[in-house]
Design an enzyme around this catalytic site. Sequence first.
Site, mmCIF file in Angstrom:
data_model
loop_
_atom_site.group_PDB
_atom_site.id
_atom_site.type_symbol
_atom_site.label_atom_id
_atom_site.label_comp_id
_atom_site.label_asym_id
_atom_site.label_seq_id
_atom_site.Cartn_x
_atom_site.Cartn_y
_atom_site.Cartn_z
ATOM 1 N N LEU A 92 15.538 126.344 -3.357
ATOM 2 C CA LEU A 92 14.180 126.709 -3.985
ATOM 3 C C LEU A 92 12.940 125.512 -4.052
ATOM 4 O O LEU A 92 13.138 124.430 -4.362
ATOM 5 C CB LEU A 92 14.328 127.061 -5.566
ATOM 6 C CG LEU A 92 13.355 127.377 -6.548
ATOM 7 C CD1 LEU A 92 12.572 128.751 -5.955
ATOM 8 C CD2 LEU A 92 13.565 127.731 -7.785
ATOM 9 N N ASP B 44 2.676 131.301 -20.819
ATOM 10 C CA ASP B 44 1.604 131.108 -22.094
ATOM 11 C C ASP B 44 2.327 131.627 -23.149
ATOM 12 O O ASP B 44 3.192 132.768 -23.247
ATOM 13 C CB ASP B 44 0.335 132.161 -21.592
ATOM 14 C CG ASP B 44 -0.935 131.760 -22.685
ATOM 15 O OD1 ASP B 44 -0.632 130.912 -23.347
ATOM 16 O OD2 ASP B 44 -1.682 132.765 -22.535
ATOM 17 N N HIS C 205 6.361 124.601 -27.523
ATOM 18 C CA HIS C 205 6.272 123.805 -26.119
ATOM 19 C C HIS C 205 7.693 123.306 -25.575
ATOM 20 O O HIS C 205 8.381 123.580 -24.697
ATOM 21 C CB HIS C 205 5.405 122.704 -25.975
ATOM 22 C CG HIS C 205 3.825 123.131 -25.984
ATOM 23 N ND1 HIS C 205 3.449 124.207 -25.762
ATOM 24 C CD2 HIS C 205 3.022 122.506 -26.868
ATOM 25 C CE1 HIS C 205 2.130 124.314 -25.908
ATOM 26 N NE2 HIS C 205 1.766 123.343 -26.742
HETATM 27 C C1 IPE Z 1 -3.229 128.752 -19.260
HETATM 28 O O1 IPE Z 1 -2.962 128.782 -20.671
HETATM 29 C C2 IPE Z 1 -2.840 127.503 -18.793
HETATM 30 C C3 IPE Z 1 -1.165 127.312 -18.977
HETATM 31 C C4 IPE Z 1 -0.125 128.122 -19.118
HETATM 32 C C5 IPE Z 1 -0.848 125.982 -18.520
HETATM 33 P P1 IPE Z 1 -4.109 128.882 -21.712
HETATM 34 O O2 IPE Z 1 -3.463 129.342 -22.915
HETATM 35 O O3 IPE Z 1 -4.503 127.487 -21.437
HETATM 36 O O4 IPE Z 1 -5.134 129.516 -21.345
HETATM 37 P P2 IPE Z 1 -6.247 130.278 -22.098
HETATM 38 O O5 IPE Z 1 -7.372 129.032 -22.765
HETATM 39 O O6 IPE Z 1 -5.923 131.276 -23.113
HETATM 40 O O7 IPE Z 1 -7.110 131.229 -21.059
HETATM 41 C C1 IPE Z 2 1.114 127.576 -22.749
HETATM 42 O O1 IPE Z 2 1.200 128.039 -24.466
HETATM 43 C C2 IPE Z 2 1.495 126.204 -22.652
HETATM 44 C C3 IPE Z 2 0.269 125.526 -22.320
HETATM 45 C C4 IPE Z 2 -0.979 126.014 -21.993
HETATM 46 C C5 IPE Z 2 0.600 124.104 -22.150
HETATM 47 P P1 IPE Z 2 -0.082 127.855 -25.188
HETATM 48 O O2 IPE Z 2 -0.046 126.383 -25.619
HETATM 49 O O3 IPE Z 2 -1.219 128.204 -24.406
HETATM 50 O O4 IPE Z 2 0.347 128.880 -26.465
HETATM 51 P P2 IPE Z 2 -0.831 129.738 -26.876
HETATM 52 O O5 IPE Z 2 -1.385 130.496 -26.019
HETATM 53 O O6 IPE Z 2 -1.669 128.953 -27.858
HETATM 54 O O7 IPE Z 2 0.167 130.728 -27.954
HETATM 55 MG MG MG Z 3 -2.375 130.013 -24.089
#
Ligand code: IPE
Ligand code: IPE
Ligand code: MG
Length: 250
Positions: free
Chosen positions: A133, A22, A39
């Site tokens: 792995l 995240d 990303h």
């Molecule tokens: C969880 O992250 C999903 C992934 C990392 C793929 P999100 O960024 O979508 O989660 P919330 O919305 O903050 O809970």
């Molecule tokens: C995690 O990073 C990747 C996915 C959920 C695909 P985020 O895109 O949720 O990044 P933040 O949480 O908005 O910073």
């Molecule tokens: Mg996120």
Amino acid sequence: MDNLIDQIDKTKLPRHIAIIMDGNGRWAQEQGEDRLFGHFHGVESVRDIVEGCAEIGVAYLTLYAFSTENWDRPEYEVVGLMELLVSTIRKEADTLRKNNIRLHVIGDMSMLPAYAQQELNEALDITSGNTGLNLIMALSYSGRWELLNAVKSIANEVKNDRLQVEAINQDTLQKYLCTSAFPDPELMIRTSGEYRISNFLLYQLAYAELYFTNVRWPEFRKKNLYEALIDYQGRERRFGKTSNQLKSAP
Ligand code: IPE
Ligand code: IPE
Ligand code: MG
């Protein structure tokens, strides 16, 4: 860094590490860039952590890459993520094969665009004989989606007289999860300073040790993984028992 890795007891590694990757979007926006930039850089971290887990001898690594709920993001971000997924798999599949890494996917593949499904299937295929792995990508995945599917499948078995209600136990349920072939994660890491599960492996994380770090995913490297492992090894996993019981165990 050598120092950190030396502090890890190689005989007490988790067999399975699960990571909620995240913070990509915030990391990018903090430097005035588009979320997709985050990303894109997150892929570097995936490479480093996969390599780190393979080197140290972790058997299973599950990466939460896209949740069921992430389909509700703006279309340009969803499309950007799908394209990044496909181009990354295309570039990395051969490296996975050479490094004896076996790819698995959990989630609702039918939601993915056809070109993404095809690319993934090829990568699953060319790594299927690997014995190192196990890299499990959670894509279009959520714990509630998985549990709902399991319940429906079990109900169908009962309806068709292939299963008796009285015979249903935890092993039965486990068999109908997407992770039936994998042990439960002992360690779950979430980056970016959020303290929640976000619909990840709801059943399987029952007794996982949870590790949260403020580091955004695009900056998470082997060194951060080692820190998480050292923290994990300092914990006492009691599974409901008392500390004394564990110490007196044979
Ligand atoms: C969880 O992250 C999903 C992934 C990392 C793929 P999100 O960024 O979508 O989660 P919330 O919305 O903050 O809970
Ligand atoms: C995690 O990073 C990747 C996915 C959920 C695909 P985020 O895109 O949720 O990044 P933040 O949480 O908005 O910073
Ligand atoms: Mg996120």
